[in-house]
Design a protein around this motif. Structure first.
Motif, PDB file in Angstrom:
ATOM      1  N   GLU A  38       5.281   9.204  -1.221  1.00 43.51           N
ATOM      2  CA  GLU A  38       4.877   8.470  -3.049  1.00 43.51           C
ATOM      3  C   GLU A  38       5.351   6.905  -2.432  1.00 43.51           C
ATOM      4  O   GLU A  38       4.565   6.065  -2.878  1.00 43.51           O
ATOM      5  CB  GLU A  38       4.666   9.371  -4.559  1.00 43.51           C
ATOM      6  N   GLU A  39       6.316   6.977  -2.408  1.00 41.27           N
ATOM      7  CA  GLU A  39       6.286   5.504  -2.583  1.00 41.27           C
ATOM      8  C   GLU A  39       5.819   4.459  -1.546  1.00 41.27           C
ATOM      9  O   GLU A  39       5.682   3.180  -1.450  1.00 41.27           O
ATOM     10  CB  GLU A  39       8.240   5.674  -2.137  1.00 41.27           C
ATOM     11  N   GLY A  40       6.388   4.590  -0.797  1.00 36.18           N
ATOM     12  CA  GLY A  40       5.372   4.429   0.378  1.00 36.18           C
ATOM     13  C   GLY A  40       4.423   3.990   0.104  1.00 36.18           C
ATOM     14  O   GLY A  40       3.338   2.915   0.721  1.00 36.18           O
ATOM     15  N   TYR A  41       3.458   5.183   0.006  1.00 33.59           N
ATOM     16  CA  TYR A  41       1.642   5.601  -0.809  1.00 33.59           C
ATOM     17  C   TYR A  41       1.898   4.179  -1.739  1.00 33.59           C
ATOM     18  O   TYR A  41       0.842   3.314  -1.337  1.00 33.59           O
ATOM     19  CB  TYR A  41       1.311   6.855  -1.147  1.00 33.59           C
ATOM     20  N   GLN A  42       2.567   4.015  -3.359  1.00 32.14           N
ATOM     21  CA  GLN A  42       2.379   3.013  -3.754  1.00 32.14           C
ATOM     22  C   GLN A  42       2.667   2.058  -3.433  1.00 32.14           C
ATOM     23  O   GLN A  42       1.967   1.440  -3.442  1.00 32.14           O
ATOM     24  CB  GLN A  42       3.217   3.303  -4.872  1.00 32.14           C
ATOM     25  N   ASN A  43       3.920   1.562  -2.667  1.00 29.33           N
ATOM     26  CA  ASN A  43       3.653   0.442  -2.227  1.00 29.33           C
ATOM     27  C   ASN A  43       2.372  -0.249  -1.449  1.00 29.33           C
ATOM     28  O   ASN A  43       2.094  -1.695  -0.780  1.00 29.33           O
ATOM     29  CB  ASN A  43       4.709  -0.041  -0.533  1.00 29.33           C
ATOM     30  N   LEU A  44       2.109   0.645  -0.113  1.00 34.40           N
ATOM     31  CA  LEU A  44       0.805   0.496   0.352  1.00 34.40           C
ATOM     32  C   LEU A  44      -0.385  -0.304  -0.453  1.00 34.40           C
ATOM     33  O   LEU A  44      -1.300  -1.185  -0.164  1.00 34.40           O
ATOM     34  CB  LEU A  44       0.575   2.028   1.326  1.00 34.40           C
ATOM     35  N   VAL A  45      -0.923   0.635  -1.197  1.00 37.29           N
ATOM     36  CA  VAL A  45      -1.776   0.316  -1.908  1.00 37.29           C
ATOM     37  C   VAL A  45      -2.103  -0.605  -2.284  1.00 37.29           C
ATOM     38  O   VAL A  45      -2.844  -1.260  -3.675  1.00 37.29           O
ATOM     39  CB  VAL A  45      -2.077   1.684  -2.714  1.00 37.29           C
ATOM     40  N   ARG A  46      -0.684  -1.026  -3.307  1.00 37.52           N
ATOM     41  CA  ARG A  46      -0.055  -2.584  -4.273  1.00 37.52           C
ATOM     42  C   ARG A  46      -0.466  -3.971  -3.064  1.00 37.52           C
ATOM     43  O   ARG A  46      -1.239  -4.525  -3.066  1.00 37.52           O
ATOM     44  CB  ARG A  46       0.857  -2.145  -4.834  1.00 37.52           C
ATOM     45  N   PHE A  47       0.013  -3.758  -1.817  1.00 33.94           N
ATOM     46  CA  PHE A  47      -0.623  -4.275  -0.935  1.00 33.94           C
ATOM     47  C   PHE A  47      -1.953  -4.515  -0.917  1.00 33.94           C
ATOM     48  O   PHE A  47      -1.928  -5.913  -0.709  1.00 33.94           O
ATOM     49  CB  PHE A  47       0.455  -4.219   0.173  1.00 33.94           C
ATOM     50  N   LEU A  48      -2.406  -3.920   0.061  1.00 29.19           N
ATOM     51  CA  LEU A  48      -3.754  -3.871   0.475  1.00 29.19           C
ATOM     52  C   LEU A  48      -4.992  -4.178  -1.001  1.00 29.19           C
ATOM     53  O   LEU A  48      -5.379  -5.203  -0.745  1.00 29.19           O
ATOM     54  CB  LEU A  48      -4.511  -2.222   0.891  1.00 29.19           C
ATOM     55  N   PHE A  49      -4.720  -3.675  -2.314  1.00 32.16           N
ATOM     56  CA  PHE A  49      -5.828  -3.586  -3.158  1.00 32.16           C
ATOM     57  C   PHE A  49      -5.360  -4.560  -4.100  1.00 32.16           C
ATOM     58  O   PHE A  49      -6.008  -4.481  -5.264  1.00 32.16           O
ATOM     59  CB  PHE A  49      -5.766  -1.894  -3.585  1.00 32.16           C
ATOM     60  N   GLY A  50      -3.617  -5.067  -4.398  1.00 30.40           N
ATOM     61  CA  GLY A  50      -3.189  -5.427  -5.479  1.00 30.40           C
ATOM     62  C   GLY A  50      -3.373  -6.202  -5.773  1.00 30.40           C
ATOM     63  O   GLY A  50      -3.498  -7.441  -4.740  1.00 30.40           O
TER      64      GLY A  50
END
Length: 262
Positions: free
Chosen positions: A241-253
């Protein structure tokens, strides 16, 4: 007892952000694809005798094929008038050695055309040894071919990354890509990495994810985050979950916070 099951990043991107996968009836890219498509680059298939000839691709050759894949996707979308050529962009998401393949594509000008390199909008790496791999405090030697570990020798890395041969550190994009658009997720849990029956984590040491040292898992000047996850396995960094949350924040945040610890 509450049980949390993590669905893969691919499934989450499809469910939460409207992406489609590029597979249909077991075939990849056999149909029209849209603007938001997840494509898996299976560069490791060639090393399997069931799918290839049993010989692993070099980093350079794997990067060239990645460039060709992006070129094919670009042709499909641009020629099919799904997207304008100026709007075509890709995000590269990679684990471990895959991150070095992405860097080879971006940094080594002999790998792909400028058009293809400029098509890459952002890069996100999980547990990539950006400055090589060290065992017992020493950079792995170039002559050891077992498990392709010589790919992580800094002299070898400097060559395929297009960096000066005398480079003592290779964790730089060399001015070929904006570090602000390159995110590094760094694992800090060495205990749960079971590869080589625990020998890897013993040699990598406590300040690692069991394979990659914390200090070698990021790019100079690039944003990064540290999570208590191992390189792979049951408690691996990708399916977290940690990896996914960092991923989407970086790509779409659209919010960024810079912190400095002095």
């Amino acid at each position: 007892m509450y049980k949390q099951v993590f669905e893969s990043p691919m499934v989450r991107l499809m469910k939460e952000h409207g992406y489609e996968d590029a597979f249909s009836s077991g075939e990849e890219l056999d149909r029209k694809i849209g603007k938001k498509t997840v494509v898996i680059y299976r560069y490791y298939d060639k090393a399997d005798k069931l799918f290839g000839d049993g010989e692993a691709l070099s980093i350079f050759e794997a990067a060239k094929q990645l460039g060709k894949l992006i070129e094919n996707i670009r042709r499909e979308l641009v020629d099919g008038q799904v997207v304008d050529s100026r709007e075509f962009k890709v995000h590269l998401v990679a684990h471990s050695m895959g991150g070095l393949i992405c860097r080879c594509l971006l940094q080594n000008k002999s790998v792909a055309s400028e058009v293809i390199r400029q098509s890459v909008e952002r890069v996100f790496t999980y547990a990539t040894p950006h400055n090589g791999i060290e065992m017992a405090g020493l950079n792995v030697p170039a002559f050891v071919g077992l498990w392709d570990i010589n790919n992580f020798n800094r002299k070898v890395m400097a060559k395929y990354l297009g960096l000066p041969p005398e480079s003592t550190r290779v964790d730089t994009l060399g001015g070929h890509f904006d570090p602000d658009r390159f995110f590094c997720l760094v694992g800090t849990n060495h205990r749960d990495y079971e590869a080589a029956k625990g020998l890897s984590r013993m040699l990598a040491g406590e300040m690692s994810d069991g394979l990659v040292s914390i200090e070698n898992a990021s790019i100079q000047g690039a944003p990064r985050a540290f999570v208590y996850r191992s390189h792979s396995g049951s408690y691996g960094i990708v399916n977290s979950e940690e990896g996914y949350q960092n991923l989407v924040r970086f790509l779409f945040g659209d919010v960024r916070v810079d912190g400095v610890l002095a």
